[in-house]
Scaffold this active site. Structure first.
Site, PDB file in Angstrom:
ATOM      1  N   LYS A 156     -11.804   8.844  15.186  1.00 40.31           N
ATOM      2  CA  LYS A 156     -11.033   7.724  14.647  1.00 40.31           C
ATOM      3  C   LYS A 156     -10.206   6.984  15.697  1.00 40.31           C
ATOM      4  CE  LYS A 156     -11.758   7.647  10.093  1.00 40.31           C
ATOM      5  NZ  LYS A 156     -12.151   6.433   9.359  1.00 40.31           N
ATOM      6  N   SER A 166     -18.285  14.797  13.718  1.00 40.68           N
ATOM      7  CA  SER A 166     -17.333  13.691  13.831  1.00 40.68           C
ATOM      8  C   SER A 166     -15.873  14.118  13.911  1.00 40.68           C
ATOM      9  CB  SER A 166     -17.514  12.728  12.652  1.00 40.68           C
ATOM     10  OG  SER A 166     -17.325  13.395  11.422  1.00 40.68           O
TER      11      SER A 166
END
Length: 399
Positions: A55, A300
């Site tokens: 992110k 991720s």
């Protein structure tokens, strides 16, 4: 809504812009998962990124492409997890004030992690939508820049830098498998990889937002351990990019996700959050059918609550037949329990917990209800334990 589709040049510039502040994360070949899936599997480890997830890439690119005067009052966002920490870190790095609105139920660990990057945390609302609405109201009232989690082209270009790194390290990849929540991550990677590798997305079966939108269906939602991709409403922007550049979206169940998280720990010594492991789950389960291909699986993020991780381990061990829980009713007299313990030991079982109850209404006077947790070497040992105990304790059953 204004859509200004990021170009490859935009993604390259994003990488040049953010590279001093983020890691180029490892891309490692997994012999174990290559054999298990009959593909050549590479793991792109964004769980090793700053703040523990991808992110921060999009957040940094967003802030670094915003004029300084528009940052004077600070930035604000809403998130219960990784986006909160990404924005907080990006703001701290650039010397900008950050405020993050988190739902009241947000875990203390995530609240503290966000605060550790210098952000002010406002706890508001019973769910993410209420927190997001509060953040937008505060943005308007206080003149703060709102940083979307995925519905922004600069955020998407930042996430696309992962695709550039993958192609730089392994130019001849056939597929990239990407977790999908709001669709910003997969949009960026697909834009970066177009014409060079096929990109496939994976959603939780309980939150099939994009999968169902592409099929013209109205999704229904449930509960999932993959809270990082539990998004009900993707944006028109990300749907547009996914329709153009993503080959397919597939779905996985929570038990498949739990097994992938467990195997990453056991076989690769890698801690992944459930949302970060859905791509591997899709390949291991066969929900994504590939064979003989060179496949990059994006891990991720790795920000998983330790209590949840403990439950995932137990669930995976039960599912794989390496943990056995049994119940039975036994006479409440000396030596009876030792018979059960000796029988379990003969088969190679290791008792890790025993629960012994006399007071329950469904237990006859003079008897006890016994529950035993047992580590077993394989599923056949479980069957053998129950077979040996059945003549002695006829009520024995898996519990």
């Amino acid at each position: 809504m204004s859509i200004n589709e990021p170009t490859l040049t935009d993604i390259i510039r994003a990488r040049e812009r953010i590279s001093p502040y983020v890691h180029k994360t490892p891309l490692v070949r997994s012999e174990t998962f290559s054999k298990m899936t009959e593909n050549e599997i590479y793991l792109k480890l964004e769980n090793f990124q700053k703040t523990g997830s991808f992110k921060v890439r999009g957040a940094l690119n967003k802030l670094m492409t915003t004029e300084r005067k528009d940052l004077e009052n600070g930035v604000i966002t809403a998130s219960a997890g990784n986006h909160a920490q990404g924005v907080a870190y990006a703001a701290m790095t650039l010397g900008v004030k950050a405020t993050v609105v988190m739902p009241k139920w947000a875990s203390e660990a995530k609240v503290n992690a966000t605060k550790s990057y210098g952000a002010e945390v406002v706890l508001y609302g019973a769910n993410f939508d209420e927190a997001a609405e509060k953040a937008r109201i505060m943005s308007d009232q206080l003149g703060m820049l709102y940083v979307p989690a995925f519905d922004d082209d600069h955020v998407i270009a930042g996430q696309g830098t992962i695709g550039l790194e993958i192609l730089e390290d392994e130019p001849s990849i056939d597929y990239v498998v990407v977790p999908v929540g709001g669709g910003g991550l997969i949009s960026g990677i697909a834009l970066a990889c177009q014409g060079k590798a096929q990109v496939v997305g994976v959603e939780s079966e309980a939150f099939p937002s994009i999968h169902d939108a592409l099929m013209g269906k109205t999704p229904s939602f449930g509960n999932t351990i993959a809270d990082g991709i539990a998004v009900k409403k993707p944006s028109q922007r990300t749907l547009t990019y996914i329709k153009k550049y993503v080959k397919d979206i597939t779905l996985v169940r929570d038990d498949e996700i739990a097994k992938a998280v467990f195997l990453l720990m056991e076989r690769q010594k890698i801690i992944a959050e459930p949302a970060g492991a859905v791509g591997l789950a899709a390949l291991l389960s066969g929900d994504l059918k590939l064979s003989g291909k060179r496949v990059v699986v994006l891990i991720s993020g790795g920000n998983v609550d330790l209590h949840l991780l403990s439950r995932i381990i137990d669930h995976a061990l039960l599912d794989m037949g390496r943990l056995l829980i049994i119940n039975f009713v036994a006479p409440d007299r000396p030596g009876v329990l030792s018979i059960a313990v000796s029988t379990i030991a003969e088969v190679g079982g290791n008792i890790i917990h025993i629960q012994h109850e006399r007071e329950s209404r469904d237990v006859p006077i003079g008897y006890s209800k016994v529950k035993i947790w047992i580590e077993v070497p394989d599923p056949s040992a479980s069957q053998e334990i129950i077979k040996k105990l059945s003549p002695i304790f006829p009520s024995v059953a898996k519990g």
